[in-house]
Design a protein around this motif. Structure first.
Motif, mmCIF file in Angstrom:
data_model
loop_
_atom_site.group_PDB
_atom_site.id
_atom_site.type_symbol
_atom_site.label_atom_id
_atom_site.label_comp_id
_atom_site.label_asym_id
_atom_site.label_seq_id
_atom_site.Cartn_x
_atom_site.Cartn_y
_atom_site.Cartn_z
ATOM 1 N N GLU A 15 49.804 34.965 63.918
ATOM 2 C CA GLU A 15 50.846 35.304 64.893
ATOM 3 C C GLU A 15 51.544 36.606 64.481
ATOM 4 O O GLU A 15 52.121 36.689 63.402
ATOM 5 C CB GLU A 15 51.889 34.184 64.976
ATOM 6 C CG GLU A 15 51.361 32.886 65.526
ATOM 7 C CD GLU A 15 51.070 32.965 67.018
ATOM 8 O OE1 GLU A 15 51.725 33.745 67.733
ATOM 9 O OE2 GLU A 15 50.149 32.232 67.451
ATOM 10 N N GLU A 16 51.510 37.598 65.369
ATOM 11 C CA GLU A 16 52.070 38.914 65.046
ATOM 12 C C GLU A 16 53.551 38.855 64.685
ATOM 13 O O GLU A 16 53.993 39.479 63.719
ATOM 14 C CB GLU A 16 51.865 39.887 66.209
ATOM 15 C CG GLU A 16 52.323 41.291 65.859
ATOM 16 C CD GLU A 16 52.128 42.291 66.986
ATOM 17 O OE1 GLU A 16 52.320 43.478 66.716
ATOM 18 O OE2 GLU A 16 51.789 41.883 68.111
ATOM 19 N N PHE A 17 54.339 38.107 65.433
ATOM 20 C CA PHE A 17 55.774 38.013 65.148
ATOM 21 C C PHE A 17 56.018 37.517 63.722
ATOM 22 O O PHE A 17 56.853 38.047 63.001
ATOM 23 C CB PHE A 17 56.473 37.081 66.155
ATOM 24 C CG PHE A 17 57.929 36.871 65.849
ATOM 25 C CD1 PHE A 17 58.878 37.808 66.221
ATOM 26 C CD2 PHE A 17 58.342 35.748 65.143
ATOM 27 C CE1 PHE A 17 60.226 37.627 65.904
ATOM 28 C CE2 PHE A 17 59.680 35.557 64.825
ATOM 29 C CZ PHE A 17 60.627 36.492 65.209
ATOM 30 N N ASN A 18 55.276 36.483 63.324
ATOM 31 C CA ASN A 18 55.430 35.934 61.975
ATOM 32 C C ASN A 18 55.005 36.946 60.910
ATOM 33 O O ASN A 18 55.637 37.042 59.854
ATOM 34 C CB ASN A 18 54.638 34.639 61.824
ATOM 35 C CG ASN A 18 55.222 33.520 62.669
ATOM 36 O OD1 ASN A 18 56.396 33.539 63.028
ATOM 37 N ND2 ASN A 18 54.399 32.545 63.006
ATOM 38 N N LYS A 108 57.776 26.301 58.544
ATOM 39 C CA LYS A 108 58.359 27.282 59.462
ATOM 40 C C LYS A 108 59.358 26.572 60.367
ATOM 41 O O LYS A 108 59.136 25.418 60.694
ATOM 42 C CB LYS A 108 57.264 27.912 60.323
ATOM 43 C CG LYS A 108 56.267 28.747 59.567
ATOM 44 C CD LYS A 108 55.217 29.225 60.551
ATOM 45 C CE LYS A 108 54.059 29.897 59.883
ATOM 46 N NZ LYS A 108 52.973 30.177 60.816
ATOM 47 N N PRO A 109 60.399 27.224 60.814
ATOM 48 C CA PRO A 109 60.736 28.604 60.494
ATOM 49 C C PRO A 109 61.160 28.738 59.032
ATOM 50 O O PRO A 109 61.924 27.915 58.520
ATOM 51 C CB PRO A 109 61.895 28.927 61.440
ATOM 52 C CG PRO A 109 62.498 27.605 61.791
ATOM 53 C CD PRO A 109 61.389 26.595 61.701
ATOM 54 N N VAL A 110 60.648 29.767 58.384
ATOM 55 C CA VAL A 110 60.890 29.969 56.961
ATOM 56 C C VAL A 110 62.207 30.714 56.777
ATOM 57 O O VAL A 110 62.412 31.772 57.352
ATOM 58 C CB VAL A 110 59.737 30.782 56.320
ATOM 59 C CG1 VAL A 110 60.016 31.068 54.869
ATOM 60 C CG2 VAL A 110 58.425 30.039 56.480
ATOM 61 N N LYS A 111 63.079 30.130 55.974
ATOM 62 C CA LYS A 111 64.348 30.779 55.655
ATOM 63 C C LYS A 111 64.130 31.723 54.472
ATOM 64 O O LYS A 111 63.410 31.394 53.526
ATOM 65 C CB LYS A 111 65.405 29.739 55.303
ATOM 66 C CG LYS A 111 65.812 28.877 56.488
ATOM 67 C CD LYS A 111 66.900 27.895 56.088
ATOM 68 C CE LYS A 111 67.361 27.053 57.245
ATOM 69 N NZ LYS A 111 66.398 26.068 57.693
ATOM 70 N N LYS A 112 64.746 32.880 54.538
ATOM 71 C CA LYS A 112 64.590 33.920 53.514
ATOM 72 C C LYS A 112 64.844 33.371 52.108
ATOM 73 O O LYS A 112 64.027 33.551 51.207
ATOM 74 C CB LYS A 112 65.530 35.087 53.817
ATOM 75 C CG LYS A 112 65.468 36.199 52.795
ATOM 76 C CD LYS A 112 66.455 37.301 53.115
ATOM 77 C CE LYS A 112 66.462 38.344 52.024
ATOM 78 N NZ LYS A 112 67.437 39.406 52.284
#
Length: 125
Positions: A15-18, A108-112
């Motif tokens: 996925e490009e966004f990811n 996901k969603p992965v937190k920084k």
């Protein structure tokens, strides 16, 4: 005094966004990013690029899924840390990822902050 060589992280993500998200995040912690869009590319990159220090492996991908790619990479580079990442955070996912050769797991969603902690567990950055 020279700075240590930046760590190279292979982001395997269809996925490009990811991909963009991971690239931005990893650049903030001064890592060099290499991209693979599927498991086949990931295996080839690990086979031909000894600079890769860690792999962020998406599990659900076309052509070759993350579990298959992880098993192939571990045959070539058994000590290369591979962190599974998946949007399908089901109860058995972490266990299945570890059983298939991954060294760690992030959903996901992965937190920084979560991602940085996991990377630091496997690399000195």
């Amino acid at each position: 005094m020279s700075r240590p060589k930046p760590k190279t992280i292979l982001v395997v993500e269809d996925e490009e966004f990811n991909r963009i998200y991971f690239e931005e995040l990893l650049n903030q912690i001064h890592c060099r990013v290499v991209i693979a869009k599927n498991g086949i590319e990931a295996v080839e990159l690990c086979k031909n690029n000894s600079d890769i220090d860690l792999v962020l492996m998406d599990i659900k991908m076309p052509l070759m899924n993350g579990y298959e790619a992880t098993q192939e990479i571990k045959k070539i580079r058994p000590n290369l840390p591979i962190i599974a990442q998946t949007a399908f955070a089901l109860l058995g996912d972490k266990k299945k990822s570890l059983e298939n050769g991954c060294d760690d797991y992030v959903s996901k969603p992965v937190k920084k902050d979560t991602l940085i902690k996991i990377i630091q567990k496997h690399l000195t950055i």
